[in-house]
Design a protein around this motif. Sequence first.
Motif, short mmCIF file in Angstrom:
data_model
loop_
_atom_site.label_atom_id
_atom_site.label_comp_id
_atom_site.label_asym_id
_atom_site.label_seq_id
_atom_site.Cartn_x
_atom_site.Cartn_y
_atom_site.Cartn_z
N ARG A 379 0.64 -1.16 0.11
CA ARG A 379 -0.06 0.10 0.02
C ARG A 379 0.87 1.08 0.08
O ARG A 379 0.55 2.29 -0.55
CB ARG A 379 -0.80 -0.05 1.24
N SER A 380 1.99 1.25 0.80
CA SER A 380 2.83 2.42 0.70
C SER A 380 3.59 2.59 -0.56
O SER A 380 3.59 3.77 -1.13
CB SER A 380 3.91 2.19 2.00
N LEU A 381 3.90 1.56 -1.06
CA LEU A 381 4.37 1.63 -2.49
C LEU A 381 3.76 2.21 -3.42
O LEU A 381 3.77 3.05 -4.17
CB LEU A 381 4.92 0.43 -2.84
N ALA A 382 2.29 1.88 -3.60
CA ALA A 382 1.38 2.60 -4.38
C ALA A 382 0.90 3.85 -4.00
O ALA A 382 0.98 4.58 -4.83
CB ALA A 382 -0.09 1.44 -4.03
N GLU A 383 0.90 4.10 -2.86
CA GLU A 383 0.78 5.67 -2.39
C GLU A 383 1.79 6.54 -2.94
O GLU A 383 1.55 7.57 -3.41
CB GLU A 383 0.62 5.84 -0.94
N GLU A 384 3.08 5.93 -2.82
CA GLU A 384 4.29 6.86 -3.33
C GLU A 384 4.06 6.83 -4.68
O GLU A 384 4.57 7.86 -5.65
CB GLU A 384 5.65 6.00 -2.97
N LEU A 385 3.68 5.66 -5.48
CA LEU A 385 3.81 5.69 -7.06
C LEU A 385 2.59 6.88 -7.49
O LEU A 385 2.79 7.38 -8.44
CB LEU A 385 3.41 4.34 -7.28
N ALA A 386 1.58 6.75 -6.67
CA ALA A 386 0.35 7.59 -6.97
C ALA A 386 0.78 9.07 -6.94
O ALA A 386 0.50 10.05 -7.92
CB ALA A 386 -0.69 7.49 -6.15
N ASN A 387 1.76 9.47 -5.87
CA ASN A 387 2.13 10.60 -5.76
C ASN A 387 2.96 11.11 -6.97
O ASN A 387 2.88 12.32 -7.22
CB ASN A 387 2.98 11.00 -4.57
N ARG A 388 3.78 10.26 -7.36
CA ARG A 388 4.74 10.56 -8.35
C ARG A 388 3.85 10.82 -9.80
O ARG A 388 4.11 11.74 -10.64
CB ARG A 388 5.60 9.36 -8.90
N ILE A 389 2.70 9.77 -9.85
CA ILE A 389 2.03 9.87 -11.40
C ILE A 389 1.28 11.36 -11.11
O ILE A 389 1.02 12.17 -12.20
CB ILE A 389 0.99 8.93 -11.23
N LYS A 390 0.70 11.79 -9.79
CA LYS A 390 -0.10 12.79 -9.72
C LYS A 390 0.66 14.31 -9.95
O LYS A 390 0.26 15.32 -10.25
CB LYS A 390 -0.70 13.23 -8.55
N GLY A 391 2.06 14.18 -9.49
CA GLY A 391 3.13 15.19 -9.61
C GLY A 391 3.40 15.59 -11.12
O GLY A 391 4.17 16.41 -11.34
N GLU A 392 3.36 14.47 -12.14
CA GLU A 392 3.78 14.98 -13.55
C GLU A 392 2.65 15.32 -14.14
O GLU A 392 1.68 14.97 -14.19
CB GLU A 392 4.16 13.41 -14.01
N ARG A 393 3.19 16.46 -14.48
CA ARG A 393 2.28 17.06 -15.62
C ARG A 393 2.64 17.27 -17.03
O ARG A 393 4.14 17.30 -17.26
CB ARG A 393 2.20 18.60 -14.95
#
Length: 393
Positions: A379-393
């Motif tokens: 879950r923590s890995l997924a949350e970190e991945l989501a942060n990176r995805i959302k931070g990419e524009r």
Amino acid sequence: MKPIAIELRKGVHWVGVKDWGRRMFDGLIPLPHGTSYNAYLVQGEKTALVDTVNPGFEGELLAKIGAITDPATLDYVIMNHAEPDHAGAIPIVLAASPQARLVLTAKGADMAARYYQVPRERMQVVTDADMLDLGGKTLRFVDAPFLHWPETMFTYLAEDKILFPCDFFGSHTAAGVYDDEVADLPVRAQMYFGEIMMPFHKAGERALKKLTDLPIELIAPSHGPLWRHPERILDLYRKWTAGETLPKAVVAYVSMWGSTERLVRIVAETLLGEGIRVAVHDLAQVDVGDLAGDLVDGRALVLGAPTVLGGLHPAALNAANLIRALKPPLKYAAVLSSHGWAGGAVRQAQEILAPTGIELIGALGVHGRATEEEENAARSLAEELANRIKGER
């Protein structure tokens, strides 16, 4: 049955073939809706055939040409691309049209000589922006190498504003004549781009720039329906060739006894909860076209696989190598794995993905079924991945 040639404009006809029954292309790409081999007859004072058809359909092609004019009167055959599904009928067409010259690029000439035994004296080599005057119809040639072979070119019919780009802008379906007749055509086009054009996206960008000053009212590719609303596909190709991505994760996994699948489900559901689009593909039964289509605009990859004999499960190994070959615009990746007595899948996945430039956010390998602590790590890995995805524009 009377052969049917479809009039597109005065003096311009579709004389191609619908292959309703074909179910596999290149021994790799499933064709659940068949495909087409589009060829076009352009008539001015002289007559040109733009592209031919797949081997086995030569008789149908000649019959359709014959419904309009005697094939023996052809003056030119345009070879935009040397692959057999477009050029395979060239020897038979040239034999039926003794005066016709084969128009192609210099690299195309080498291929036509080798693959189809076309004599050099029957070839007419053209370069970028060369014109061919048919008398009332003018063909202009656009050099478009590596779309998707080195010899490729586009042909543009100036008076009717029709672009014949061979494989570029294509799709694999036998349905319809025009784009607005096939409801899911953009999806099919995206799959096709991912399968064939995505590794050559830079060449695609260069080709699109060459088309900027050409008024285009109809795009007539060599596979799939014709685009009589050309901006639909032009807009998509601008995004795809530029590598524009969505806040989306492509999850590709295989599981033997459910342990890897459990990790995959945790990560996928966590990503969904974070507002990330998720496209999940079970590699044990994946349609390569579906996977390739999702890779076109995916921002992240989650690769899940158990260890088999010290490395990735063969289905995941194949997928990882395919991803490396297709060169999708993925920015980030995570690897999930389980093993019995020894690991190795994570290491091999890292080795395969390393040259791609995709940033590996993290990897999680578990021994047998994941513990509660390991599930929380997923879950923590997924949350970190989501942060990176959302931070990419």
